[in-house]
Design a protein around this motif. Structure first.
Motif, PDB file in Angstrom:
ATOM      1  N   ARG A   1      30.269  43.650  42.295  1.00  0.00           N
ATOM      2  CA  ARG A   1      30.812  42.314  41.993  1.00  0.00           C
ATOM      3  C   ARG A   1      29.725  41.262  41.844  1.00  0.00           C
ATOM      4  NH1 ARG A   1      36.294  41.455  42.632  1.00  0.00           N
ATOM      5  NH2 ARG A   1      37.468  43.272  43.360  1.00  0.00           N
TER       6      ARG A   1
ATOM      7  N   HIS B   1      38.129  38.734  33.197  1.00  0.00           N
ATOM      8  CA  HIS B   1      38.722  39.921  33.816  1.00  0.00           C
ATOM      9  C   HIS B   1      37.833  40.511  34.914  1.00  0.00           C
ATOM     10  CE1 HIS B   1      41.831  39.981  30.735  1.00  0.00           C
ATOM     11  NE2 HIS B   1      40.892  39.900  29.800  1.00  0.00           N
ATOM     12  N   TRP B   2      36.852  39.744  35.390  1.00  0.00           N
ATOM     13  CA  TRP B   2      35.893  40.300  36.338  1.00  0.00           C
ATOM     14  C   TRP B   2      36.555  40.731  37.653  1.00  0.00           C
ATOM     15  CZ3 TRP B   2      31.157  41.923  35.390  1.00  0.00           C
ATOM     16  CH2 TRP B   2      30.358  42.292  36.465  1.00  0.00           C
ATOM     17  N   VAL B   3      37.363  39.847  38.219  1.00  0.00           N
ATOM     18  CA  VAL B   3      37.972  40.135  39.522  1.00  0.00           C
ATOM     19  C   VAL B   3      38.960  41.292  39.419  1.00  0.00           C
ATOM     20  CG1 VAL B   3      39.417  39.217  41.362  1.00  0.00           C
ATOM     21  CG2 VAL B   3      37.647  37.773  40.324  1.00  0.00           C
ATOM     22  N   ALA B   4      39.765  41.304  38.363  1.00  0.00           N
ATOM     23  CA  ALA B   4      40.835  42.297  38.249  1.00  0.00           C
ATOM     24  C   ALA B   4      40.361  43.640  37.706  1.00  0.00           C
ATOM     25  CB  ALA B   4      41.948  41.756  37.346  1.00  0.00           C
ATOM     26  N   VAL B   5      39.268  43.645  36.921  1.00  0.00           N
ATOM     27  CA  VAL B   5      38.863  44.885  36.256  1.00  0.00           C
ATOM     28  C   VAL B   5      37.412  45.259  36.552  1.00  0.00           C
ATOM     29  CG1 VAL B   5      38.620  46.087  34.045  1.00  0.00           C
ATOM     30  CG2 VAL B   5      40.505  44.471  34.384  1.00  0.00           C
TER      31      VAL B   5
ATOM     32  N   GLY C   1      34.978  44.052  38.277  1.00  0.00           N
ATOM     33  CA  GLY C   1      34.463  44.031  39.638  1.00  0.00           C
ATOM     34  C   GLY C   1      34.741  45.306  40.409  1.00  0.00           C
ATOM     35  N   TYR C   2      35.699  46.115  39.886  1.00  0.00           N
ATOM     36  CA  TYR C   2      35.997  47.402  40.516  1.00  0.00           C
ATOM     37  C   TYR C   2      35.145  48.532  39.921  1.00  0.00           C
ATOM     38  CZ  TYR C   2      40.081  45.303  42.736  1.00  0.00           C
ATOM     39  OH  TYR C   2      40.898  44.520  43.508  1.00  0.00           O
ATOM     40  N   VAL C   3      34.519  48.259  38.781  1.00  0.00           N
ATOM     41  CA  VAL C   3      33.728  49.283  38.090  1.00  0.00           C
ATOM     42  C   VAL C   3      32.256  49.188  38.458  1.00  0.00           C
ATOM     43  CG1 VAL C   3      33.053  50.173  35.824  1.00  0.00           C
ATOM     44  CG2 VAL C   3      35.368  49.278  36.179  1.00  0.00           C
TER      45      VAL C   3
ATOM     46  N   ARG D   1      29.225  54.784  35.441  1.00  0.00           N
ATOM     47  CA  ARG D   1      30.621  55.125  35.130  1.00  0.00           C
ATOM     48  C   ARG D   1      30.721  56.092  33.962  1.00  0.00           C
ATOM     49  NH1 ARG D   1      34.684  53.526  31.664  1.00  0.00           N
ATOM     50  NH2 ARG D   1      36.797  53.552  32.540  1.00  0.00           N
TER      51      ARG D   1
END
Length: 201
Positions: free
Chosen positions: A32, A21-25, A27-29, A73
């Motif tokens: 990357r 889920h790195w690209v979809a989730v 990586g936005y937190v 975060r």
């Protein structure tokens, strides 16, 4: 609801979820580029390989880097600071043990050299001891690792201190975190002094 692997997770499952889920989730937190950290942890912790002390030090540093990234975060109800403190304690313990082993090794080398007669201190005799040169190269890597660890820890504690000094972010738990950071900086000061003395020797 769409998670790759359902909880409860093992460490291996957790790292797989990160990668999936790195690209979809994720990586936005967090940055990357930290995907390389995930892959490094998975490679060394989930493939059954044995690791040496240098690799353990690297893995602990990578873990600290990942935890610190997520701390921007949330503190995740206090779980993340506890995890970071535990990993940092492991890293400090490893550094202390490796430092003690290096000192013992250096003392042994010095005793051997003092026991040698001048007639043995020739170029030909030195060529018979290539392990000494290898030990020196390893020593350079050890010093670099310690300096890098000191810098990373100072950086992280400094961020923690400045965040706590900001009136807008002070919480009821700020006191204990601030004291922990202050004590950590005192330990780092002693470590830096030890490094300076070692370099001067």
């Amino acid at each position: 609801q769409i998670l790759y692997l359902k909880p409860p997770w093992t460490l291996e499952n957790l790292l797989k979820c990160y990668k999936k889920h790195w690209v979809a989730v994720f990586g936005y937190v967090v940055p990357r580029g930290l995907l390389s950290t995930i892959e490094c942890l998975y490679k060394h912790l989930c493939t059954g390989k044995t690791v040496d002390s240098s690799t353990v030090g690297l893995l602990l540093q990578e873990s600290k880097k990942l935890l610190h990234a997520f701390s921007s975060r949330s503190d995740y109800n206090g779980v993340l600071p506890q995890a970071y403190a535990a990993v940092n304690k492991l890293y400090q313990t490893l550094t202390e043990v490796r430092g003690a082993l290096v000192v013992v090794s250096e003392n042994a080398v010095c005793e051997k050299m003092e026991a040698m007669t001048p007639s043995l201190q020739t170029c030909e005799e030195k060529k018979l001891h290539p392990s000494f040169h290898i030990a020196q190269e390893n020593r350079h890597q050890e010093i670099w690792s310690v300096l890098e660890g000191v810098w990373n820890t100072i950086n992280l504690y400094s961020i923690e201190i400045f965040q706590k000094l900001n009136p807008n972010t002070v919480t009821l738990t700020a006191k204990s975190s601030f004291e922990e950071a202050f004590l950590g900086l005192q330990k780092l000061l002693a470590a830096v002094n030890d490094i300076r003395e070692g370099i001067s020797r």
